[in-house]
Structure formats: structure tokens, C-alpha cells
Motif scaffolding. Structure first.
Motif, PDB file in Angstrom:
ATOM      1  N   VAL A 298       0.825  -1.230   0.085  1.00 48.47           N
ATOM      2  CA  VAL A 298      -0.126  -0.083   0.057  1.00 48.47           C
ATOM      3  C   VAL A 298       0.864   1.203   0.116  1.00 48.47           C
ATOM      4  O   VAL A 298       1.789   1.459   0.802  1.00 48.47           O
ATOM      5  N   SER A 299       0.704   2.123  -0.942  1.00 54.35           N
ATOM      6  CA  SER A 299       1.550   3.260  -1.025  1.00 54.35           C
ATOM      7  C   SER A 299       0.459   4.490  -0.965  1.00 54.35           C
ATOM      8  O   SER A 299      -0.322   4.556  -1.951  1.00 54.35           O
ATOM      9  N   THR A 300       1.092   5.367  -0.280  1.00 57.50           N
ATOM     10  CA  THR A 300       0.173   6.784  -0.256  1.00 57.50           C
ATOM     11  C   THR A 300       0.890   7.819  -1.018  1.00 57.50           C
ATOM     12  O   THR A 300       2.240   7.879  -0.992  1.00 57.50           O
ATOM     13  N   PRO A 301       0.503   8.739  -1.921  1.00 63.04           N
ATOM     14  CA  PRO A 301       0.943   9.530  -2.681  1.00 63.04           C
ATOM     15  C   PRO A 301       1.160  10.862  -1.640  1.00 63.04           C
ATOM     16  O   PRO A 301       0.991  10.835  -0.552  1.00 63.04           O
ATOM     17  N   LYS A 302       1.918  11.834  -2.321  1.00 63.37           N
ATOM     18  CA  LYS A 302       1.939  13.265  -1.543  1.00 63.37           C
ATOM     19  C   LYS A 302       0.492  13.751  -1.506  1.00 63.37           C
ATOM     20  O   LYS A 302      -0.218  13.446  -2.398  1.00 63.37           O
ATOM     21  N   GLY A 303       0.007  14.107  -0.241  1.00 59.20           N
ATOM     22  CA  GLY A 303      -1.232  14.701  -0.024  1.00 59.20           C
ATOM     23  C   GLY A 303      -2.214  13.563   0.212  1.00 59.20           C
ATOM     24  O   GLY A 303      -3.519  13.359   0.137  1.00 59.20           O
ATOM     25  N   GLY A 304      -1.528  12.241   0.659  1.00 58.72           N
ATOM     26  CA  GLY A 304      -2.560  11.042   0.720  1.00 58.72           C
ATOM     27  C   GLY A 304      -2.107  10.589   2.269  1.00 58.72           C
ATOM     28  O   GLY A 304      -1.037  10.682   2.812  1.00 58.72           O
ATOM     29  N   GLN A 305      -3.146   9.907   2.944  1.00 59.37           N
ATOM     30  CA  GLN A 305      -2.913   9.013   4.115  1.00 59.37           C
ATOM     31  C   GLN A 305      -3.976   7.756   3.915  1.00 59.37           C
ATOM     32  O   GLN A 305      -4.860   7.910   3.301  1.00 59.37           O
ATOM     33  N   TYR A 306      -3.746   6.604   4.937  1.00 55.23           N
ATOM     34  CA  TYR A 306      -4.482   5.572   4.833  1.00 55.23           C
ATOM     35  C   TYR A 306      -4.445   4.693   5.917  1.00 55.23           C
ATOM     36  O   TYR A 306      -3.303   4.804   6.504  1.00 55.23           O
ATOM     37  N   MET A 307      -5.255   4.024   5.920  1.00 53.75           N
ATOM     38  CA  MET A 307      -5.347   2.946   7.501  1.00 53.75           C
ATOM     39  C   MET A 307      -5.460   1.575   6.841  1.00 53.75           C
ATOM     40  O   MET A 307      -6.406   1.167   5.771  1.00 53.75           O
ATOM     41  N   ILE A 308      -4.561   0.623   7.258  1.00 56.50           N
ATOM     42  CA  ILE A 308      -4.770  -0.728   6.799  1.00 56.50           C
ATOM     43  C   ILE A 308      -4.809  -1.789   7.991  1.00 56.50           C
ATOM     44  O   ILE A 308      -3.982  -1.308   8.991  1.00 56.50           O
ATOM     45  N   ALA A 309      -5.878  -2.644   7.929  1.00 54.06           N
ATOM     46  CA  ALA A 309      -5.970  -3.836   8.961  1.00 54.06           C
ATOM     47  C   ALA A 309      -5.253  -4.771   8.387  1.00 54.06           C
ATOM     48  O   ALA A 309      -5.986  -5.349   7.478  1.00 54.06           O
ATOM     49  N   LEU A 310      -4.210  -5.435   8.998  1.00 54.28           N
ATOM     50  CA  LEU A 310      -3.499  -6.237   8.619  1.00 54.28           C
ATOM     51  C   LEU A 310      -3.941  -7.765   8.657  1.00 54.28           C
ATOM     52  O   LEU A 310      -5.032  -7.785   9.622  1.00 54.28           O
ATOM     53  N   PRO A 311      -3.434  -8.876   8.293  1.00 43.96           N
ATOM     54  CA  PRO A 311      -4.078 -10.173   8.471  1.00 43.96           C
ATOM     55  C   PRO A 311      -4.265 -10.596   9.732  1.00 43.96           C
ATOM     56  O   PRO A 311      -5.111 -11.466  10.361  1.00 43.96           O
ATOM     57  N   ASP A 312      -3.198 -10.099  10.803  1.00 38.03           N
ATOM     58  CA  ASP A 312      -3.390 -10.665  12.042  1.00 38.03           C
ATOM     59  C   ASP A 312      -3.976  -9.719  13.215  1.00 38.03           C
ATOM     60  O   ASP A 312      -4.029 -10.033  14.192  1.00 38.03           O
TER      61      ASP A 312
END
Length: 408
Positions: free
Chosen positions: A192-206
Motif C-alpha cells: 500500500v502506497s500513499t502519494p503526496k497529499g495522501g494518508q491511509y489505514m490498513i488492517a493487517l491479516p493478524d
């Protein structure tokens, strides 16, 4: 008469608001962040702490500003505030507002509602404004397929290595390892990659969660099948790690470590909350611990962190531990705020570059090491951020397309 919100706040604290001004203040403080600022300025301990954060106080500037405000008061209709403030409190709160950590909001009479607005009249230097960043990211699958997450619909996106990839209602993604799904593909990696001006949340497999700041990348397996859970980070990420039992039959009670690889630094945890800042354009990789315990390894140097501490790993291999880290500043991006604490202009503009997706150039003899202080919401337009910084008198700016010129 137009009112600036800093003037209204000072008059509120001194008990000199007119009825008209009280209405304006009530509408302004309807926004949660504005109410928070007013509550903080009403708290003597908070005001003292903020004064300590302010570097060099420009006494003449403060005196002239306060004199101007009080001279403009024209026999106001006095209203009873709930808690009138003492002289020292009022003076201290004034300095915090004008010189250091104030919000620097203004009231817009024409907008019809309480909102943060420009700090000055229309200025051609800021006519090409830039909006703040938001929830933006791309997901790179094992076969090279790319999914634009901010425009993808909610629900099941794909299946990777036996895990369902689901876009959640809050806009993040979640990897669900379903019972009986099997794993015909074996362990595969996603990014998962965020660009400039981006943010993000990931819930991982564990079940662990990762939040990525702008210009950041997280590479991870779609299932943690080995004796370690290893992910790779560039940029900045905040992690809330869930404990996970080891699959080793001989160590039934052992926990499977979670390891973040960031450049030449490994951060190893079992279950904890921590932030890693590992941008390649910064000289130091910073790991800050909020809860639990972590081990930080930089080349051949190892450090153990307790909550509230920060490990600073330098590129040449040395490791330094800060015993009392500024957690508020570290977590500001995650909480939607720019928190500048004696921050050099150069460092401030690097943050602006990532969040607003701009290029920054310097013209003239700009003191790039000039330090500034203040807390500014990340949801404001670029022009507002720059005008707040200009209010210090240290720097000036011009926006041309996606390029910001910094001037003395």
C-alpha cells in the motif's frame, strides 16, 4: 465591525464581550477544534506549558498587538463570563495566541457560519491555492495489478493468498483470513502506497492496524505464517500491533514478534502502539513508543524503549534514546494537526510538500533554520497555512501552480 477570533477570545477571557461579539464567538466555537482551543486557553496549566514551548518571544510585537486591541474597545456592554481570568492569565493567553501556539483563526462575516478563513485580504501571491490532502492510496497486488483505493467501492476488492481484501465503511482496507479458505497461492506480498497529499489505514491479516502518512509505503504478506511478522516501511506509519501466539509446538506460550523494517533500522514488538518516521529526506529515523515495549536495532546498536520514549537512529549507525519524547508532536499527523515545536522553516516546508503535493523553492536569503512554533489543523488550504507562518514575520511565500516560493 469585522472581528478577528483572537480578539474575541481575549475579550471573552477578560469578561468584556458585547452581546453581538458573544454571538459570533458562540458560532465560531461550534466547531469541535475551536471549542477545544477555547477550553485550553481557559486552562492555566495548559497556558503555562504552551508558553514554555515558545522560543523567542517578540515582546514589542506582543505589546503593540495587545495595545491595539484594547484601544479599540469602545465601552462594551459587559457580559458575565463563567470564570473571569486574572491579569497574568490574560496576558499569558494573549502571548500564546499571538506568538506561539494559538490557532490564528479569523471570523468571516460574509460566510454566514463559523469557519477558519484567510488571515488577510485577497492576495495575488496566493491566488493559485492548493487544497489539503486526504484519504488516498494505491494497492499493489502480487501479480502487479494496481487498485486505486480512494476511488474503489466498499466491500470485497480481491482475494490475495487466502485472504479477502475488503474496503471498509471508514474508507480503509482490511485483510480477513477466513476459516477454510485455504491458501493455494501460498504467501504473497501486497504493498500500500500513499502519494503526496495522501494518508491511509490498513488492517493487517493478524488484526494489527497501520496508518500511513503522506508519501509512505508499507509492504506486507497477506498471511503471517512464519515465526515472525515482518513488514517493510518507507515514510511514516503509526502501528497498533495485536499479540499473536507463535506456531512453534515447543514454545506454546511464546508470542510471534512483529518487526517493522525501515531502512537500516528494525523495530521489534509483540503487542504495542508506536510510530515510526523513516522518510528518506530526513536525517534520522525516529521510533516513538506510546504503549508496551519495543526493541530498536540500528546496524549493531540496540535500544529498548519504554512508553513515552523515542529512539533516534542516525544514518551512520548510531542510536540515541530520548527519555521524554513529545508524544503530542509525534502523533499530530495522525490526529489531523501540524504541531511545530521550535521547528526549522526547512522541516516545516518538507511537511507541507508531502501533505499538499507541492514543490518548494527558496528565493533570496531565507533563514531556513529559523524556528517556528504553533499547532495548525491539517485540513486547511495551503494559503492559510502559509499566511499563519507569515504572521511570525520571519518568512513570506508565493504560490505559482504547484510550486511554493519561500522568501525572506
Amino acid at each position: 465591525m469585522d472581528h478577528t477570533i483572537d480578539e474575541l477570545i481575549i475579550k471573552y477571557l477578560s469578561g468584556t464581550l458585547t452581546e453581538e461579539e458573544q454571538v459570533l464567538l458562540d458560532e465560531w466555537k461550534a466547531l469541535p477544534q475551536n471549542r477545544l482551543l477555547l477550553d485550553q486557553l481557559s486552562n492555566g496549566d495548559w497556558v503555562k506549558r504552551e508558553l514554555q514551548k515558545i522560543g523567542q518571544v517578540k515582546e514589542e510585537q506582543a505589546y503593540n498587538k495587545l495595545s491595539q486591541i484594547y484601544a479599540q474597545q469602545q465601552a462594551p456592554v459587559r457580559m458575565q463570563p463563567k470564570r473571569p481570568r486574572t491579569g497574568w492569565w490574560l496576558a499569558a493567553a494573549s502571548l500564546v495566541l499571538f506568538l506561539g501556539a494559538g490557532s490564528w483563526w479569523l471570523w468571516s462575516r460574509g460566510s454566514g457560519k463559523a469557519a477558519p478563513v484567510e488571515l488577510a485580504k485577497s492576495d495575488d501571491r496566493f491566488k493559485n491555492d492548493v487544497q489539503p490532502g486526504g484519504n488516498k492510496a494505491r494497492l499493489l497486488l502480487a501479480d502487479g495489478t494496481e487498485i486505486v483505493l480512494d476511488s474503489a467501492g466498499k466491500g470485497l476488492l480481491t482475494q490475495q493468498g487466502g485472504a479477502k481484501v475488503i474496503k471498509t465503511d471508514n474508507g480503509g482496507i482490511e485483510y480477513q483470513q477466513g476459516a477454510g479458505m485455504g491458501n493455494k497461492e501460498g504467501v504473497v506480498y501486497n504493498t500500500v502506497s500513499t502519494p503526496k497529499g495522501g494518508q491511509y489505514m490498513i488492517a493487517l491479516p493478524d488484526g494489527s492496524k497501520a496508518w500511513l502518512n503522506a508519501s509512505s509505503t508499507l509492504r506486507f504478506p497477506t498471511a503471517f505464517t512464519g515465526e515472525q511478522r515482518v513488514v517493510e516501511l518507507t515514510g511514516e506509519g503509526y502501528f497498533e500491533v495485536q499479540p499473536m501466539a507463535s506456531g512453534n509446538q515447543g514454545t506454546r506460550k511464546a508470542k510471534k514478534p512483529f518487526i517493522v523494517q525501515a531502512g537500516n533500522v528494525n523495530v521489534e514488538v509483540l503487542g504495542t502502539h508506536f510510530n515510526v518516521n523513516a522518510y528518506t529526506d530526513e536525517d534520522v529515523i525516529k521510533t516513538t513508543l506510546l504503549e508496551g515495549a519495543v526493541k530498536v536495532v540500528n546496524s549493531h546498536t540496540t535500544g529498548l524503549l519504554k512508553p513515552g520514549e523515542q529512539a533516534q537512529a542516525f544514518r551512520q549507525g548510531t542510536l540515541k534514546t530520548v527519555k521524554q519524547a513529545d508524544l503530542e508532536q509525534t502523533m499530530a499527523w495522525h490526529n489531523g494537526v501540524f504541531a511545530f515545536r521550535n521547528a526549522p522553516v526547512l522541516a516545516i516546508m518538507r511537511q507541507a510538500q508531502r501533505w499538499y503535493d507541492i514543490e518548494v523553492v527558496y528565493a533570496g536569503k531565507v533563514n531556513k533554520e529559523q524556528t517556528l512554533n504553533g499547532d495548525i489543523p491539517r485540513n486547511v488550504a495551503l494559503s492559510q497555512l502559509l499566511k499563519i507562518l507569515e504572521a511570525t514575520g520571519s518568512v513570506h511565500f508565493r504560490i505559482e501552480g504547484k510550486t511554493v516560493t519561500v522568501m525572506p
